[in-house]
Motif scaffolding. Structure first.
Motif, mmCIF file in Angstrom:
data_model
loop_
_atom_site.group_PDB
_atom_site.id
_atom_site.type_symbol
_atom_site.label_atom_id
_atom_site.label_comp_id
_atom_site.label_asym_id
_atom_site.label_seq_id
_atom_site.Cartn_x
_atom_site.Cartn_y
_atom_site.Cartn_z
ATOM 1 N N ARG A 217 0.833 -1.212 0.000
ATOM 2 C CA ARG A 217 0.000 0.000 0.000
ATOM 3 C C ARG A 217 0.863 1.255 0.000
ATOM 4 N N SER A 218 1.942 1.223 0.769
ATOM 5 C CA SER A 218 2.835 2.382 0.796
ATOM 6 C C SER A 218 3.485 2.592 -0.566
ATOM 7 N N ALA A 219 3.892 1.490 -1.214
ATOM 8 C CA ALA A 219 4.545 1.602 -2.525
ATOM 9 C C ALA A 219 3.602 2.138 -3.596
ATOM 10 N N LEU A 220 2.300 1.870 -3.451
ATOM 11 C CA LEU A 220 1.327 2.336 -4.434
ATOM 12 C C LEU A 220 0.825 3.750 -4.162
ATOM 13 N N SER A 221 1.227 4.333 -3.058
ATOM 14 C CA SER A 221 0.745 5.663 -2.693
ATOM 15 C C SER A 221 1.447 6.749 -3.504
ATOM 16 N N THR A 222 0.956 7.966 -3.352
ATOM 17 C CA THR A 222 1.542 9.091 -4.088
ATOM 18 C C THR A 222 2.969 9.369 -3.640
ATOM 19 N N ASN A 223 3.216 9.275 -2.336
ATOM 20 C CA ASN A 223 4.555 9.514 -1.786
ATOM 21 C C ASN A 223 5.004 8.299 -0.975
ATOM 22 N N PRO A 224 5.525 7.287 -1.647
ATOM 23 C CA PRO A 224 5.919 6.052 -0.944
ATOM 24 C C PRO A 224 7.022 6.308 0.074
ATOM 25 N N ASP A 225 6.905 5.631 1.207
ATOM 26 C CA ASP A 225 7.971 5.644 2.217
ATOM 27 C C ASP A 225 8.839 4.418 1.936
ATOM 28 N N TRP A 226 9.850 4.586 1.077
ATOM 29 C CA TRP A 226 10.633 3.437 0.636
ATOM 30 C C TRP A 226 11.465 2.835 1.759
ATOM 31 N N GLY A 227 11.780 3.635 2.768
ATOM 32 C CA GLY A 227 12.482 3.078 3.928
ATOM 33 C C GLY A 227 11.620 2.063 4.651
ATOM 34 N N GLU A 228 10.359 2.427 4.885
ATOM 35 C CA GLU A 228 9.420 1.516 5.540
ATOM 36 C C GLU A 228 9.180 0.287 4.666
ATOM 37 N N VAL A 229 9.022 0.517 3.356
ATOM 38 C CA VAL A 229 8.785 -0.599 2.431
ATOM 39 C C VAL A 229 9.942 -1.589 2.480
ATOM 40 N N THR A 230 11.167 -1.052 2.468
ATOM 41 C CA THR A 230 12.357 -1.912 2.489
ATOM 42 C C THR A 230 12.434 -2.738 3.767
ATOM 43 N N ILE A 231 12.120 -2.105 4.899
ATOM 44 C CA ILE A 231 12.165 -2.817 6.185
ATOM 45 C C ILE A 231 11.149 -3.953 6.207
ATOM 46 N N ARG A 232 9.939 -3.666 5.755
ATOM 47 C CA ARG A 232 8.887 -4.689 5.783
ATOM 48 C C ARG A 232 9.190 -5.822 4.801
ATOM 49 N N LEU A 233 9.645 -5.477 3.609
ATOM 50 C CA LEU A 233 9.991 -6.524 2.652
ATOM 51 C C LEU A 233 11.186 -7.337 3.138
ATOM 52 N N GLY A 234 12.148 -6.663 3.772
ATOM 53 C CA GLY A 234 13.297 -7.378 4.317
ATOM 54 C C GLY A 234 12.896 -8.343 5.411
ATOM 55 N N SER A 235 11.959 -7.923 6.267
ATOM 56 C CA SER A 235 11.463 -8.806 7.327
ATOM 57 C C SER A 235 10.742 -10.011 6.721
ATOM 58 N N LEU A 236 9.942 -9.753 5.689
ATOM 59 C CA LEU A 236 9.240 -10.846 5.009
ATOM 60 C C LEU A 236 10.218 -11.815 4.362
ATOM 61 N N LEU A 237 11.268 -11.269 3.752
ATOM 62 C CA LEU A 237 12.254 -12.119 3.087
ATOM 63 C C LEU A 237 12.975 -13.003 4.101
#
Length: 258
Positions: A217-237
């Motif tokens: 959802r953050s990645a699809l937003s107008t102003n993505p928080d790529w730091g948050e996205v990276t942390i969450r994807l890293g945790s998932l990985l």
């Protein structure tokens, strides 16, 4: 290592060839998420007016949740395919062949990843056709697909492990029924967690399904928080790697029992 990669390539091709011969396997699994997308998108479109929701389009809000939910649902039944190969004797024949044991498990992961990615792309396209606005563009869409693939690997690996240990289809179905709805509704798939009671917010914070939804959802937003996205994807990985390791361990245990 090169042998394992080569065997993974050919074994993945074998599994994907079987999927290509049954395209309904991919398309058929889209019916349920399409219903969730269009039915819930219309039925609850006014919930964005609830104070604290944040406004906007509910369809836009819903799409990442439906993509991730589909990835979980589709991969929770991966263990059924493992049981089918055991029952047919296919897996045992591979065990007496020179095929890499790592490749046997990797091929399963690759198949799950490819089918999940294709289904996720279709859901995103359906959302666009329904009028959704996805300002994150191609980068945001790719992130949603990546989150769906990783969460699919998590649940697919656990399903395979359950299949190896329990050896019963009914057990896998039972696990699916027990966990599917709680994991879905204990996430921000349909409602922001800030509108949940406090104890539910704490539970959702540890729900990997919610990590994937929030990253998408953050990645699809107008102003993505790529730091948050990276942390969450890293945790998932990291979680996916652990779940694959569990699956490999149960596979080795099965190998010793035959």
């Amino acid at each position: 290592m090169s042998t394992a990669l080569t065997h993974t390539w050919y074994l993945s091709g074998r599994r994907l060839h079987a999927v290509a011969r049954q395209p309904f396997f991919i398309v058929g699994n889209i019916f349920q998420p399409a219903i969730w997308l269009f039915l819930f998108g219309e039925l609850f479109k006014r919930v964005v007016e609830i104070p604290g929701f944040g406004g906007g389009s509910y369809l836009d809000y819903l799409i990442p949740g439906v993509v991730v939910m589909n990835a979980m649902n589709a991969n929770m039944f991966a263990g059924m395919g493992t049981l089918e190969e055991i029952d047919r004797g296919t897996l045992n024949r591979f065990l007496v062949s020179p095929a890499s044991r790592v490749a046997l498990m990797n091929a399963n992961v690759v198949e799950q990843a490819v089918t999940t990615a294709l289904q996720s792309i279709i859901i995103l396209l359906l959302g666009r056709l329904a009028g959704a606005d996805l300002p994150g563009g191609q980068a945001g869409s790719a992130t949603v697909v990546a989150a769906a693939v990783v969460i699919g690997i998590v649940f697919g690996s656990l399903s395979n492990a359950a299949g190896m240990v329990l050896r019963q289809r009914e057990a896998i179905i039972g696990i699916y029924i027990v966990f599917m709805l709680p994991l879905t509704f204990l996430s921000s798939a349909f409602m922001p967690t800030r509108l949940m009671p406090g104890w539910l917010r704490h539970v959702a914070a540890w729900n990997p399904l919610d990590w994937a939804v929030r990253a998408g959802r953050s990645a699809l937003s107008t102003n993505p928080d790529w730091g948050e996205v990276t942390i969450r994807l890293g945790s998932l990985l990291a979680l996916a790697v652990f779940c694959v390791a569990v699956s490999v361990a149960t596979f080795r245990s099965y190998q010793k029992s035959v």
